[in-house]
Enzyme design. Sequence first.
Site, PDB file in Angstrom:
ATOM      1  N   GLY A 111     -37.368  24.107  68.009  1.00 50.20           N
ATOM      2  CA  GLY A 111     -37.829  23.349  69.160  1.00 50.20           C
ATOM      3  C   GLY A 111     -38.639  22.184  68.645  1.00 50.20           C
ATOM      4  CG  HIS A 112     -37.633  19.732  66.025  1.00 52.42           C
ATOM      5  ND1 HIS A 112     -36.657  19.372  65.135  1.00 52.42           N
ATOM      6  CD2 HIS A 112     -38.266  20.793  65.473  1.00 52.42           C
ATOM      7  CE1 HIS A 112     -36.694  20.187  64.094  1.00 52.42           C
ATOM      8  NE2 HIS A 112     -37.659  21.060  64.277  1.00 52.42           N
ATOM      9  CE  LYS A 172     -39.477  21.861  60.874  1.00 56.45           C
ATOM     10  NZ  LYS A 172     -40.546  22.709  61.403  1.00 56.45           N
ATOM     11  CD  GLN A 182     -35.584  27.594  62.268  1.00 55.95           C
ATOM     12  OE1 GLN A 182     -34.758  27.381  61.422  1.00 55.95           O
ATOM     13  NE2 GLN A 182     -35.376  27.328  63.537  1.00 55.95           N
ATOM     14  CG  ASP A 241     -43.783  26.145  65.831  1.00 53.44           C
ATOM     15  OD1 ASP A 241     -42.736  25.732  66.338  1.00 53.44           O
ATOM     16  OD2 ASP A 241     -44.095  27.341  65.762  1.00 53.44           O
TER      17      ASP A 241
HETATM   18  P1  IMP Z   1     -34.946  33.836  64.851  1.00 54.05           P
HETATM   19  O1  IMP Z   1     -34.812  32.585  64.079  1.00 54.05           O
HETATM   20  O2  IMP Z   1     -34.716  33.655  66.335  1.00 54.05           O
HETATM   21  O3  IMP Z   1     -34.107  34.944  64.283  1.00 54.05           O
HETATM   22  O4  IMP Z   1     -36.474  34.341  64.729  1.00 54.05           O
HETATM   23  C1  IMP Z   1     -37.014  34.814  63.502  1.00 54.05           C
HETATM   24  C2  IMP Z   1     -38.457  34.380  63.342  1.00 54.05           C
HETATM   25  O5  IMP Z   1     -38.496  32.973  63.152  1.00 54.05           O
HETATM   26  C3  IMP Z   1     -39.346  34.668  64.542  1.00 54.05           C
HETATM   27  O6  IMP Z   1     -40.652  34.987  64.071  1.00 54.05           O
HETATM   28  C4  IMP Z   1     -39.380  33.349  65.285  1.00 54.05           C
HETATM   29  O7  IMP Z   1     -40.543  33.200  66.066  1.00 54.05           O
HETATM   30  C5  IMP Z   1     -39.368  32.386  64.114  1.00 54.05           C
HETATM   31  N1  IMP Z   1     -38.808  31.074  64.451  1.00 54.05           N
HETATM   32  C6  IMP Z   1     -37.517  30.744  64.580  1.00 54.05           C
HETATM   33  N2  IMP Z   1     -37.375  29.449  64.843  1.00 54.05           N
HETATM   34  C7  IMP Z   1     -38.608  28.927  64.883  1.00 54.05           C
HETATM   35  C8  IMP Z   1     -39.117  27.595  65.056  1.00 54.05           C
HETATM   36  O8  IMP Z   1     -38.380  26.611  65.227  1.00 54.05           O
HETATM   37  N3  IMP Z   1     -40.467  27.464  64.991  1.00 54.05           N
HETATM   38  C9  IMP Z   1     -41.292  28.521  64.758  1.00 54.05           C
HETATM   39  N4  IMP Z   1     -40.874  29.762  64.565  1.00 54.05           N
HETATM   40  C10 IMP Z   1     -39.529  29.968  64.617  1.00 54.05           C
END
Ligand code: IMP
Length: 433
Positions: free
Chosen positions: A43-44, A19, A227, A16
Amino acid sequence: MAVVKTVVVVGLQWGDEGKGKVTDLLASEAQMVVRYQGGNNAGHTVVVGDQEFKLHLIPSGILYPGTLCVLGNGVVIDPKVLLAEMEELAARGIDVSGIRISDRAHVILPYHPLLDRLEEDSRPAGKIGTTGRGIGPAYVDKYNRYDAIRMVDLVQPEVFKDRLAMVLERKNRLLREFYHHSGLDFQAIFDEYSAYAQRLRDRVVDTASLVNAAIDRQERVLFEGAQGSLLDVDHGTFPFVSSSNPGAAGVCAGTGVGPTKIRKVLGVIKAYSTRVGEGPFPTELPEQEVSLLRDGRGREYGVTTGRPRRCGWFDAVISRYSVMINGVNSLAVMKLDVLDHFTTIRICTAYRYRGELVKTFPSSLKMLAECEPVYEELPGWRRDTSSIKHYEDLPKEARAYLDRISELSGAPVDLVSVGWRRDETIVRRNVWE
Ligand code: IMP
């Protein structure tokens, strides 16, 4: 000697960082934008004029006609989500013909999000706080090898049928015996996903050859990380991480491009810190103090899940660590304008752990949870920066803040974002040069 024009956009915090906006800016000059890891957990948000686009799987370069948008082998693909996203973009007049998907990418099937949620619910304490999109279970299948289905399997009906039958039998046993779930129906999944395969087939190619050929032609290729570095399964705040390598090193494994072909690593970092989901966060502000960052211009709510983001001050222990593990040689500092109203701004320069000063990022979460941030205070500028176009026109306090971030992190600040819109950006140095 051939000039390599490749830039990796990588998040330096917990995702977040903005990017999407940076990728979108650089994509205007790129011939190709490539995602190398993660899936629709990302989520972009990209704002173009008065239109806002929220992209989860498709690279932000899609908003530029003629740009090839590649989902590399390191991405996990939910075909249903991908097609829905393509349809939504097409309905808004965006040309989606440039999307290519790696034949080696792994597929997210309905049992993955289901298991993601069941696994989370079964964890008595210390939930990871996943996005529930099936990302972790899909990567587990990839590394476990036996139960994985790749795009190349999905688009061959006979192969898909055999593999799905075998895998689903095993997943249903797990669902029934361990989770007391009724299980999933083979025919329903096979029919639905065969239809998706049919629609995606022409886009499923050997993307490693495609990307390398573009690099060899000296085209501008942008690698879009999702991420952030602290969610990296190897270098992040394990186990509160995602299941992939969002760091710059993930580009090589996730696309089939060798390390000698990566020229620039642009680290994207917010002027403060945020985090969604569980896990330690040393500079986190207490709930009653976050509203100045979270609400108003900050809009710190998750794009994928809508969850309020935890917020805190800039942490230079983290930025230094992330610059190091990614080999960052250029910085984009985002959301500077969110700090416009503060009288005093704090930067964490080190942690204090049981009386000792710690300057490197600890691997132990227990230790991290006990670390107290050591803050340096800088005066705020208390002026609206959102319409400023040139670095020299920023208030001197804002420049001092950015200089300090650069000095503590160990990389130059080349881009500064002062608002959501594309044009609310200060370009100090052209990142492609
Ligand atoms: P997962 O990727 O759904 O397995 O989630 C694992 C961790 O990564 C959690 O804490 C999510 O909130 C975090 N996470 C996954 N994708 C994003 C992203 O695009 N932005 C922020 N946090 C993310």
